[in-house]
Design an enzyme around this catalytic site. Structure first.
Site, PDB file in Angstrom:
ATOM      1  N   PHE A  22       0.776  -1.148  -0.172  1.00 28.50           N
ATOM      2  CA  PHE A  22       0.079  -0.051  -0.016  1.00 28.50           C
ATOM      3  C   PHE A  22       0.945   1.282  -0.092  1.00 28.50           C
ATOM      4  CE2 PHE A  22      -2.658   3.123   2.633  1.00 28.50           C
ATOM      5  CZ  PHE A  22      -3.558   3.261   1.438  1.00 28.50           C
ATOM      6  N   ASP A  79       6.272  -2.709   8.943  1.00 25.67           N
ATOM      7  CA  ASP A  79       4.819  -2.207   8.647  1.00 25.67           C
ATOM      8  C   ASP A  79       3.740  -3.664   8.697  1.00 25.67           C
ATOM      9  OD1 ASP A  79       2.281  -1.835   7.528  1.00 25.67           O
ATOM     10  OD2 ASP A  79       3.402  -0.571   5.783  1.00 25.67           O
ATOM     11  N   HIS A 124      -0.853  -5.860   7.966  1.00 20.63           N
ATOM     12  CA  HIS A 124      -1.680  -7.232   7.609  1.00 20.63           C
ATOM     13  C   HIS A 124      -1.572  -8.223   8.383  1.00 20.63           C
ATOM     14  CE1 HIS A 124      -1.243  -6.117   2.871  1.00 20.63           C
ATOM     15  NE2 HIS A 124      -1.726  -5.047   3.580  1.00 20.63           N
ATOM     16  N   GLN A 163      -7.757   0.270  10.418  1.00 21.71           N
ATOM     17  CA  GLN A 163      -8.900   0.426   9.152  1.00 21.71           C
ATOM     18  C   GLN A 163      -9.721  -0.491   8.913  1.00 21.71           C
ATOM     19  OE1 GLN A 163      -8.077  -0.803   5.975  1.00 21.71           O
ATOM     20  NE2 GLN A 163      -9.862   0.259   5.015  1.00 21.71           N
ATOM     21  N   LYS A 216      -8.995  -4.137   7.883  1.00 22.74           N
ATOM     22  CA  LYS A 216      -7.769  -4.681   8.853  1.00 22.74           C
ATOM     23  C   LYS A 216      -8.296  -5.669   9.769  1.00 22.74           C
ATOM     24  CE  LYS A 216      -5.045  -2.659   6.083  1.00 22.74           C
ATOM     25  NZ  LYS A 216      -4.429  -1.665   6.362  1.00 22.74           N
ATOM     26  N   ARG A 257       5.590  16.724  23.709  1.00 22.34           N
ATOM     27  CA  ARG A 257       5.519  16.500  25.205  1.00 22.34           C
ATOM     28  C   ARG A 257       6.280  15.446  25.617  1.00 22.34           C
ATOM     29  NH1 ARG A 257      -0.232  17.598  24.171  1.00 22.34           N
ATOM     30  NH2 ARG A 257      -0.677  19.863  24.789  1.00 22.34           N
ATOM     31  N   TYR A 278       2.041  22.334  29.063  1.00 20.40           N
ATOM     32  CA  TYR A 278       2.862  23.359  27.955  1.00 20.40           C
ATOM     33  C   TYR A 278       4.010  23.475  27.967  1.00 20.40           C
ATOM     34  CZ  TYR A 278      -2.206  24.686  27.187  1.00 20.40           C
ATOM     35  OH  TYR A 278      -3.513  24.633  26.949  1.00 20.40           O
ATOM     36  N   ARG A 321      -2.730  11.477  18.524  1.00 18.52           N
ATOM     37  CA  ARG A 321      -3.304  10.902  19.735  1.00 18.52           C
ATOM     38  C   ARG A 321      -4.846  10.073  18.949  1.00 18.52           C
ATOM     39  NH1 ARG A 321      -2.269  15.611  22.098  1.00 18.52           N
ATOM     40  NH2 ARG A 321      -4.562  16.170  21.993  1.00 18.52           N
TER      41      ARG A 321
HETATM   42  C1  LIG Z   1      -3.809  -0.470   5.742  1.00 12.96           C
HETATM   43  C2  LIG Z   1      -2.241  -0.323   5.533  1.00 12.96           C
HETATM   44  C3  LIG Z   1      -1.500   0.721   5.969  1.00 12.96           C
HETATM   45  C4  LIG Z   1      -2.126   1.914   6.911  1.00 12.96           C
HETATM   46  O1  LIG Z   1      -3.282   2.265   6.496  1.00 12.96           O
HETATM   47  P1  LIG Z   1      -4.286   3.169   7.205  1.00 12.96           P
HETATM   48  O2  LIG Z   1      -5.565   3.304   6.320  1.00 12.96           O
HETATM   49  O3  LIG Z   1      -3.534   4.557   7.135  1.00 12.96           O
HETATM   50  O4  LIG Z   1      -4.507   2.852   8.528  1.00 12.96           O
HETATM   51  C5  LIG Z   1      -0.021   0.764   5.864  1.00 12.96           C
HETATM   52  N1  LIG Z   1       0.379  -0.345   5.207  1.00 12.96           N
HETATM   53  C6  LIG Z   1      -0.217  -1.115   4.591  1.00 12.96           C
HETATM   54  C7  LIG Z   1       0.514  -2.342   3.732  1.00 12.96           C
HETATM   55  C8  LIG Z   1      -1.602  -1.195   4.597  1.00 12.96           C
HETATM   56  O5  LIG Z   1      -2.270  -2.509   4.245  1.00 12.96           O
END
Ligand SMILES: *Cc1c(COP(=O)(O)O)cnc(C)c1O
Length: 408
Positions: free
Chosen positions: A96, A167, A170, A193, A196, A225, A232, A242
């Site tokens: 992605f 990353d 998946h 998301q 997932k 922070r 602050y 966050r």
């Molecule tokens: C879903 C995904 C992300 C992050 O996706 P967001 O929609 O921003 O949460 C990053 N890398 C891969 C390989 C993904 O499939």
């Protein structure tokens, strides 16, 4: 009339696959609890904090930092390891866009490299060949939940003094040699998301075992922070990443189901490896013995049209969908995306990186191209079905094979 559902025949699949996302009273109660507590903000709330601790523990990591989404989790992780303009970060070409766009957001150059033909994951030899004196880090993606060759990638990062980010968008619950992925290198990022394997619609997290990294990444995600200091006082260049309490409330409920669901997806994935592996022309994504558990964001296999009367992949996919088997689109190779082809990616770069055209844009990427054109992805929720569902997936493919000429 043909037996194929696409041409008017009877569908193979009669019973529906499970739906996604799933929820029950736990999500409802957790949300109400947040509502009535009037603590809707992560900083004074308890749910997101609890979730980050529980999720990190589940992934066998010391620290968790909940983040607004998986893309932001990558941005914060890169900032946390100190990636800056002028640096290079190696990323796979089949993923992605976030894996590469997050690097651009730090002002550094993502260097695209090819994947392995059989696992569709980052090719360690291609990584080694792409390392320069500017390379600071590697981002590995565990495609479809199948962990990449972590032994070799960790050895390479160690030998070259690089950082490794996983990353893991998946790969919730996936393992490499019996160890949960995500904290094998410096940091791992996850997405929540809606597609997932646990979700709050949007959301993300960073996990790590590195205390110095955690301190910096947590600071970056909370406006620079530092914990325990005056509200602050701002010590680092950060922003607001966050995650809200609403998402924490839902994710806590989702997490309680993750291990069972991962176990089911993993078992069904192994069964599909057997069933589909027996079909001439279908090759499941390589599963190494070290891939002791696969959280399976998708079940991925390679389709060889020559064993299906030369029916193109797109037509084959139409035919399995008509039989009732869901399909998920594969990723176009990153170097082919408009943002790279048009030069728009340079908007974030400076110095010679903004003027030069990197060699990876004129290189061939045979395996990324092949996986885009010839791999088929079955989405994760189908793997929440039962054994009969898996047999029906295999039957649908066999049926298409035996009637492939009808599709020509
Ligand atoms: C879903 C995904 C992300 C992050 O996706 P967001 O929609 O921003 O949460 C990053 N890398 C891969 C390989 C993904 O499939």
């Amino acid at each position: 009339m043909s037996a194929l559902a696409l041409l008017g025949g009877t569908r193979t699949k009669t019973k529906a696959f499970p739906t996604w996302p799933q929820y029950d009273d736990t999500e409802r109660e957790n949300l109400l609890e947040v509502l009535e507590s009037r603590k809707w903000w992560r900083t004074e709330g308890t749910k997101t904090k609890q979730f980050e601790q529980d999720f990190a523990a589940y992934q066998q990591a010391a620290y968790g930092i909940a983040i607004t989404n998986g893309t932001h989790a990558l941005e914060v992780a890169l900032a946390g390891i100190g990636i800056r303009p002028g640096d290079e970060v190696i990323v796979p070409n089949s993923t992605f866009v976030a894996t590469a766009s997050s690097v651009l957001f730090t002002g550094a150059l993502p260097v695209l490299v090819d994947v392995e033909a059989d696992s569709f994951n980052l090719d360690p030899d291609a990584v080694e060949a792409a390392i320069t004196e500017r390379t600071k880090a590697i981002i590995v993606v565990h495609l479809g939940g199948m962990a990449a060759n972590m032994d070799r990638l960790l050895e390479i990062t160690k030998r070259h003094g690089l950082k490794l980010i996983e990353d893991s968008a998946h790969a919730h619950g996936s393992e490499w040699r019996g160890q949960k992925i995500g904290a094998l290198g410096t940091a791992g990022t996850f997405s929540f998301q809606s597609s997932k394997t646990i979700t709050a619609g949007e959301g993300g997290i960073i996990i790590s075992n590195d205390a110095a990294f955690e301190r910096m990444a947590r600071s970056v995600h909370d406006s620079g922070r530092l914990p325990g200091e005056w509200f602050y006082s701002h010590y680092n260049s950060g922003s607001n990443y966050r995650l809200s309490e609403w998402q924490g409330a839902i994710l806590l409920a989702q997490l309680a189901r993750l291990d069972d669901q991962t176990g089911r997806r993993n078992r069904n994935g192994l069964l599909l490896d057997q069933l589909l592996g027996d079909i001439d022309g279908i090759t499941p994504q390589l599963r190494r013995p070290e891939n002791t558990r696969n959280g399976h964001y998708a079940y991925i296999f390679h389709y060889d049209r020559t064993k299906f009367a030369n029916v193109p992949t797109a037509r084959f996919i139409e035919a399995i969908k008509a039989e009732g088997i869901p399909n998920q689109a594969t990723y176009p190779p990153l170097h082919k995306l408009d943002v790279f082809q048009s030069g728009a990616y340079k908007q974030r770069l400076s110095g010679d990186q903004a003027s030069a055209t990197p060699s990876f844009l004129s290189q061939p990427f045979p395996n990324s191209e092949k996986s885009y054109a010839e791999a088929v992805w079955i989405p994760q929720y189908a793997l929440l079905g039962d054994e009969a569902d898996m047999h029906e997936i295999a039957s649908a493919i066999l049926k298409i094979q035996s009637h492939a000429r009808d599709l020509c």
